[in-house]
Design a protein around this motif. Structure first.
Motif, PDB file in Angstrom:
ATOM      1  N   ASN A  54       0.914  -1.153  -0.219  1.00 25.95           N
ATOM      2  CA  ASN A  54      -0.181  -0.068   0.006  1.00 25.95           C
ATOM      3  C   ASN A  54       0.922   1.216  -0.067  1.00 25.95           C
ATOM      4  OD1 ASN A  54       0.731   0.578   2.692  1.00 25.95           O
ATOM      5  ND2 ASN A  54      -1.052  -0.465   3.497  1.00 25.95           N
ATOM      6  N   GLY A  87      -7.681  -3.076  -2.664  1.00 28.75           N
ATOM      7  CA  GLY A  87      -7.236  -4.192  -1.776  1.00 28.75           C
ATOM      8  C   GLY A  87      -8.238  -5.454  -1.801  1.00 28.75           C
ATOM      9  N   ALA A  88      -7.786  -6.442  -1.402  1.00 32.34           N
ATOM     10  CA  ALA A  88      -8.659  -7.572  -1.305  1.00 32.34           C
ATOM     11  C   ALA A  88      -9.640  -7.548  -0.136  1.00 32.34           C
ATOM     12  CB  ALA A  88      -7.988  -8.989  -1.250  1.00 32.34           C
ATOM     13  N   THR A  89      -9.333  -7.256   1.033  1.00 27.31           N
ATOM     14  CA  THR A  89     -10.213  -7.176   2.118  1.00 27.31           C
ATOM     15  C   THR A  89     -10.848  -5.742   2.315  1.00 27.31           C
ATOM     16  OG1 THR A  89      -8.295  -6.185   3.565  1.00 27.31           O
ATOM     17  CG2 THR A  89      -8.952  -8.570   3.251  1.00 27.31           C
ATOM     18  N   SER A  90     -10.130  -4.701   1.594  1.00 23.43           N
ATOM     19  CA  SER A  90     -10.760  -3.385   1.675  1.00 23.43           C
ATOM     20  C   SER A  90     -10.780  -2.734   0.510  1.00 23.43           C
ATOM     21  CB  SER A  90     -10.258  -2.605   2.807  1.00 23.43           C
ATOM     22  OG  SER A  90     -10.766  -1.159   2.736  1.00 23.43           O
ATOM     23  N   ARG A  91     -11.889  -2.262  -0.195  1.00 26.25           N
ATOM     24  CA  ARG A  91     -11.770  -1.650  -1.575  1.00 26.25           C
ATOM     25  C   ARG A  91     -11.319  -0.125  -1.374  1.00 26.25           C
ATOM     26  NH1 ARG A  91     -13.572  -4.239  -5.633  1.00 26.25           N
ATOM     27  NH2 ARG A  91     -13.941  -2.495  -6.946  1.00 26.25           N
ATOM     28  N   GLU A  93      -8.528   0.661   0.283  1.00 25.20           N
ATOM     29  CA  GLU A  93      -7.343   0.619   0.109  1.00 25.20           C
ATOM     30  C   GLU A  93      -6.863   0.254  -1.003  1.00 25.20           C
ATOM     31  OE1 GLU A  93      -3.870  -1.121   3.210  1.00 25.20           O
ATOM     32  OE2 GLU A  93      -5.024  -2.718   2.461  1.00 25.20           O
ATOM     33  N   ARG A  95      -3.752  -1.063  -3.643  1.00 26.89           N
ATOM     34  CA  ARG A  95      -2.465  -1.820  -3.423  1.00 26.89           C
ATOM     35  C   ARG A  95      -1.784  -1.198  -4.892  1.00 26.89           C
ATOM     36  NH1 ARG A  95      -1.058  -4.101   0.812  1.00 26.89           N
ATOM     37  NH2 ARG A  95      -2.924  -4.888   2.063  1.00 26.89           N
TER      38      ARG A  95
END
Length: 160
Positions: A54, A87-91, A93, A95
């Motif tokens: 990130n 990110g996979a867990t939080s859109r 965030e 990457r």
């Protein structure tokens, strides 16, 4: 160069290594890094070895602020060298990834730098090249370990 029976002192090797790094900068200066700056090139190298990090982690690795790092990445994204993905867990965030075009650019830059070095290395006797290679492999491994210990990122020593 002075040295004890145990070999040269680290400060002596550091001085010569620093001189070698300066000479490399001159040689590599002939292999243009356009369209990226030295700071942007460092971003590309970090992303190559830390895919999907990130912005905050990248900023920490650069010793910079997230806003400055974001601007660097904006320019790299504009030339197609960096991709930002959710990110996979939080859109929320994002990457950061080295794009295919960025990877090709780094491969080309390395090839140009290696060609610049080859002409110098061809002037050295084979035994000295062997010694240099052995020393550089050990140096790269030690440097990668120190970088890994200090910031937790994965560094690639790229032994030959």
């Amino acid at each position: 160069m002075t040295s004890s029976s145990a070999g040269p002192q680290p400060y002596e090797v550091a001085r010569v290594t620093s001189q070698a790094a300066e000479l490399l900068e001159v040689l590599w200066g002939r292999a243009s890094t356009a369209p990226v700056s030295a700071s942007q090139l460092r971003v590309l190298f970090i992303l190559e070895h830390n895919e999907g990090i990130n912005l905050r982690t990248l900023a920490d690795a650069l010793g910079s602020t997230p806003p400055s790092t974001s601007r660097l990445c904006d320019r790299l994204q504009a030339v197609g060298f960096v991709e930002r993905r959710p990110g996979a867990t939080s859109r929320r965030e994002l990457r950061l990834y080295l794009s295919r075009r960025g990877s090709v650019f780094l491969d080309d830059l390395r090839a140009r730098r290696e060609r610049a070095l080859q002409s110098v290395l061809e002037q050295m006797p084979a035994a000295r090249r062997t010694q240099l290679l052995q020393g550089l492999v050990a140096f790269c491994a030690a440097a990668a370990e120190e970088i890994h210990d200090e910031d937790g990122t994965v560094a690639d020593a790229r032994p030959a």
